[in-house]
Design a protein around this motif. Structure first.
Motif, short mmCIF file in Angstrom:
data_model
loop_
_atom_site.label_atom_id
_atom_site.label_comp_id
_atom_site.label_asym_id
_atom_site.label_seq_id
_atom_site.Cartn_x
_atom_site.Cartn_y
_atom_site.Cartn_z
N VAL A 102 0.80 -1.14 0.07
CA VAL A 102 0.09 0.05 -0.08
C VAL A 102 0.76 1.37 -0.03
CG1 VAL A 102 -1.63 1.22 1.13
CG2 VAL A 102 -1.88 -1.06 1.20
N ILE A 103 1.87 1.23 0.70
CA ILE A 103 2.84 2.55 0.72
C ILE A 103 3.33 2.82 -0.57
CG2 ILE A 103 5.14 1.31 1.62
CD1 ILE A 103 5.30 3.72 3.39
N ASP A 104 3.76 1.73 -1.26
CA ASP A 104 4.60 1.81 -2.71
C ASP A 104 3.30 2.44 -3.46
OD1 ASP A 104 7.02 1.53 -1.92
OD2 ASP A 104 6.65 -0.88 -2.30
N GLU A 105 2.05 1.70 -3.45
CA GLU A 105 1.02 2.37 -4.29
C GLU A 105 0.76 3.55 -4.07
OE1 GLU A 105 -3.65 1.26 -5.42
OE2 GLU A 105 -2.57 -0.09 -4.12
N ASN A 106 0.63 4.10 -2.96
CA ASN A 106 0.18 5.40 -2.44
C ASN A 106 1.39 6.58 -3.04
OD1 ASN A 106 -2.21 4.55 -1.29
ND2 ASN A 106 -1.28 4.89 0.90
N LYS A 107 2.67 6.02 -2.92
CA LYS A 107 3.99 6.90 -3.36
C LYS A 107 3.43 7.14 -4.94
CE LYS A 107 7.84 5.70 -1.79
NZ LYS A 107 9.11 5.13 -1.67
N LEU A 108 3.41 5.94 -5.48
CA LEU A 108 3.35 6.09 -6.97
C LEU A 108 2.08 6.92 -7.66
CD1 LEU A 108 5.20 4.77 -9.12
CD2 LEU A 108 3.14 3.07 -9.45
N ARG A 109 0.95 6.77 -6.87
CA ARG A 109 -0.18 7.46 -7.07
C ARG A 109 -0.06 8.88 -6.92
NH1 ARG A 109 -5.16 4.98 -7.90
NH2 ARG A 109 -5.08 2.76 -7.60
N LYS A 110 0.47 9.36 -5.74
CA LYS A 110 0.69 11.01 -5.54
C LYS A 110 1.91 11.51 -6.43
CE LYS A 110 -0.52 10.53 -0.61
NZ LYS A 110 -0.09 10.74 0.71
N ILE A 111 2.85 10.77 -6.57
CA ILE A 111 3.75 11.44 -7.47
C ILE A 111 3.25 11.49 -8.94
CG2 ILE A 111 6.10 11.16 -8.42
CD1 ILE A 111 7.02 10.18 -5.64
N GLY A 112 2.63 10.41 -9.40
CA GLY A 112 2.26 10.31 -10.67
C GLY A 112 1.03 11.51 -10.91
N ASN A 113 0.32 11.87 -9.82
CA ASN A 113 -0.62 12.80 -9.96
C ASN A 113 -0.10 14.20 -10.03
OD1 ASN A 113 -3.15 11.26 -10.54
ND2 ASN A 113 -2.91 11.02 -8.22
N ILE A 114 1.11 14.37 -9.37
CA ILE A 114 1.68 15.80 -9.33
C ILE A 114 2.34 15.90 -10.83
CG2 ILE A 114 3.74 16.77 -8.42
CD1 ILE A 114 3.21 15.56 -5.60
N LEU A 115 2.99 14.79 -11.23
CA LEU A 115 3.76 14.99 -12.50
C LEU A 115 2.80 15.29 -13.83
CD1 LEU A 115 6.55 12.45 -12.10
CD2 LEU A 115 6.77 14.81 -12.02
N HIS A 116 1.61 14.39 -13.76
CA HIS A 116 0.71 14.39 -14.74
C HIS A 116 -0.56 14.30 -14.09
CE1 HIS A 116 4.21 13.37 -17.11
NE2 HIS A 116 4.49 12.45 -16.51
N GLU A 117 -1.40 15.55 -14.32
CA GLU A 117 -2.76 15.31 -13.68
C GLU A 117 -3.61 14.52 -14.13
OE1 GLU A 117 -4.64 19.27 -15.79
OE2 GLU A 117 -3.46 19.59 -13.90
N ASP A 118 -3.63 14.15 -15.59
CA ASP A 118 -4.76 13.34 -16.15
C ASP A 118 -4.24 12.00 -16.35
OD1 ASP A 118 -2.78 14.02 -17.96
OD2 ASP A 118 -4.13 14.30 -19.77
N ILE A 119 -3.11 11.38 -15.32
CA ILE A 119 -2.84 9.92 -15.53
C ILE A 119 -3.71 9.10 -14.92
CG2 ILE A 119 -1.48 10.02 -13.32
CD1 ILE A 119 0.70 8.46 -14.86
N LEU A 120 -3.88 7.89 -15.33
CA LEU A 120 -5.05 6.99 -14.92
C LEU A 120 -4.05 5.78 -14.17
CD1 LEU A 120 -7.39 6.59 -18.10
CD2 LEU A 120 -7.52 7.88 -16.08
N PHE A 121 -4.87 5.47 -13.11
CA PHE A 121 -4.36 4.31 -12.42
C PHE A 121 -5.33 3.07 -12.32
CE2 PHE A 121 -2.02 7.88 -10.88
CZ PHE A 121 -0.64 7.41 -10.56
N LEU A 122 -4.84 2.10 -12.58
CA LEU A 122 -5.57 0.73 -12.48
C LEU A 122 -5.19 -0.26 -11.54
CD1 LEU A 122 -8.01 -0.90 -13.80
CD2 LEU A 122 -6.49 -1.65 -15.85
#
Length: 123
Positions: A59-79
């Protein structure tokens, strides 16, 4: 232009399973990464449209990836990966939904001076 997809997982077997299910799609360019820090580094260097997270990711790795991904690219999708049999369909649905949301944007141009008539008379 091809859709850029990252598969992020901790176990090689789970990531390979997803990759094998998607690799025949010519419209998708797929990158597989098994380390959170390398995934974040790759997101800084390349723009991804979708990131697939396997079930075995902490969960910690997933949250980190999601937060940084949304900062870098606001329209990125996660599945979050649930089922290999339906993953191709789920990706297509999400990408199409995002495309429709982008196309529903509009702008209004307000020209206050468009219909002004100047009545100038000189005596």
């Amino acid at each position: 232009m091809q859709t850029q997809i990252m598969i992020f997982g901790k176990e090689e077997k789970a990531a390979k399973e997803i990759f094998n299910a998607l690799r025949l799609q010519k419209r998708w360019e797929i990158v597989v990464l098994l380390d959170a820090e390398k995934a974040i580094e790759c997101m800084h260097q390349q723009r991804f449209d979708l990131i697939i997270i396997t079930k075995d990711v902490a969960v910690i790795d997933e949250n980190k990836l999601r937060k940084i991904g949304n900062i870098l690219h606001e329209d990125i999708l996660f599945l979050k990966h649930e089922n290999v049999e339906s993953i191709e369909k789920e990706i297509a649905v999400r990408l199409n939904r995002q495309k429709l949301q982008k196309s529903n944007r509009f702008s209004i141009k307000d020209d206050a001076f468009k219909n002004i008539v100047y009545n100038i008379s000189m005596n």
